[in-house]
Write a protein that holds these residues in place. Sequence first.
Motif, mmCIF file in Angstrom:
data_model
loop_
_atom_site.group_PDB
_atom_site.id
_atom_site.type_symbol
_atom_site.label_atom_id
_atom_site.label_comp_id
_atom_site.label_asym_id
_atom_site.label_seq_id
_atom_site.Cartn_x
_atom_site.Cartn_y
_atom_site.Cartn_z
ATOM 1 N N ASP A 1 0.815 -1.211 0.000
ATOM 2 C CA ASP A 1 0.000 0.000 0.000
ATOM 3 C C ASP A 1 0.853 1.267 0.000
ATOM 4 O O ASP A 1 0.468 2.284 -0.585
ATOM 5 N N SER A 2 1.999 1.207 0.637
ATOM 6 C CA SER A 2 2.841 2.378 0.774
ATOM 7 C C SER A 2 3.435 2.865 -0.545
ATOM 8 O O SER A 2 3.873 4.014 -0.635
ATOM 9 N N VAL A 3 3.445 2.008 -1.568
ATOM 10 C CA VAL A 3 4.056 2.394 -2.839
ATOM 11 C C VAL A 3 3.079 2.381 -3.997
ATOM 12 O O VAL A 3 3.457 2.757 -5.119
ATOM 13 N N LYS A 4 1.845 1.980 -3.770
ATOM 14 C CA LYS A 4 0.857 1.942 -4.844
ATOM 15 C C LYS A 4 0.697 3.314 -5.480
ATOM 16 O O LYS A 4 0.599 4.324 -4.791
ATOM 17 N N GLY A 5 0.676 3.322 -6.801
ATOM 18 C CA GLY A 5 0.535 4.566 -7.534
ATOM 19 C C GLY A 5 1.836 5.281 -7.786
ATOM 20 O O GLY A 5 1.872 6.233 -8.577
ATOM 21 N N ARG A 6 2.907 4.850 -7.125
ATOM 22 C CA ARG A 6 4.208 5.486 -7.293
ATOM 23 C C ARG A 6 5.245 4.558 -7.909
ATOM 24 O O ARG A 6 6.102 5.010 -8.665
ATOM 25 N N PHE A 7 5.177 3.270 -7.572
ATOM 26 C CA PHE A 7 6.154 2.300 -8.055
ATOM 27 C C PHE A 7 5.503 1.379 -9.076
ATOM 28 O O PHE A 7 4.313 1.067 -8.983
ATOM 29 N N THR A 8 6.301 0.915 -10.032
ATOM 30 C CA THR A 8 5.839 -0.040 -11.026
ATOM 31 C C THR A 8 6.878 -1.140 -11.197
ATOM 32 O O THR A 8 8.041 -0.852 -11.475
#
Length: 114
Positions: free
Chosen positions: A62-69
């Motif tokens: 959850d902490s990286v969703k939308g930022r990391f791929t």
Amino acid sequence: QVQVVESGGGLVQPGGSLRLSCVATGRIFSTYAMAWYRRAPGKQRELVATISSVGSLATYADSVKGRFTISRDGAKNTINLQMNSLKPEDTAVYYCRVNALDAWGQGTLVTVSS
């Protein structure tokens, strides 16, 4: 014998981006699910992202969703982690894992700081 090598870490300002890469070589006979983990100073290791062996389906903390791929980059056991909008709390040593083999790299340090 399997070797796992991460690369791409470094120092970046908050809001910046980095792209990590991981290559697994050696006795690789299949396409495996792989994952990125990280360990921040004073914290336990946490799972950041996974990618499936078929279809390259991804999951994220959850902490990286939308930022990391997380993605595969050509070779079946080569993966990447594109990290955008980096925050100081992303500072950690990032590790790559070949899941079924429980094979780990030595890690690459990401430091997010002004």
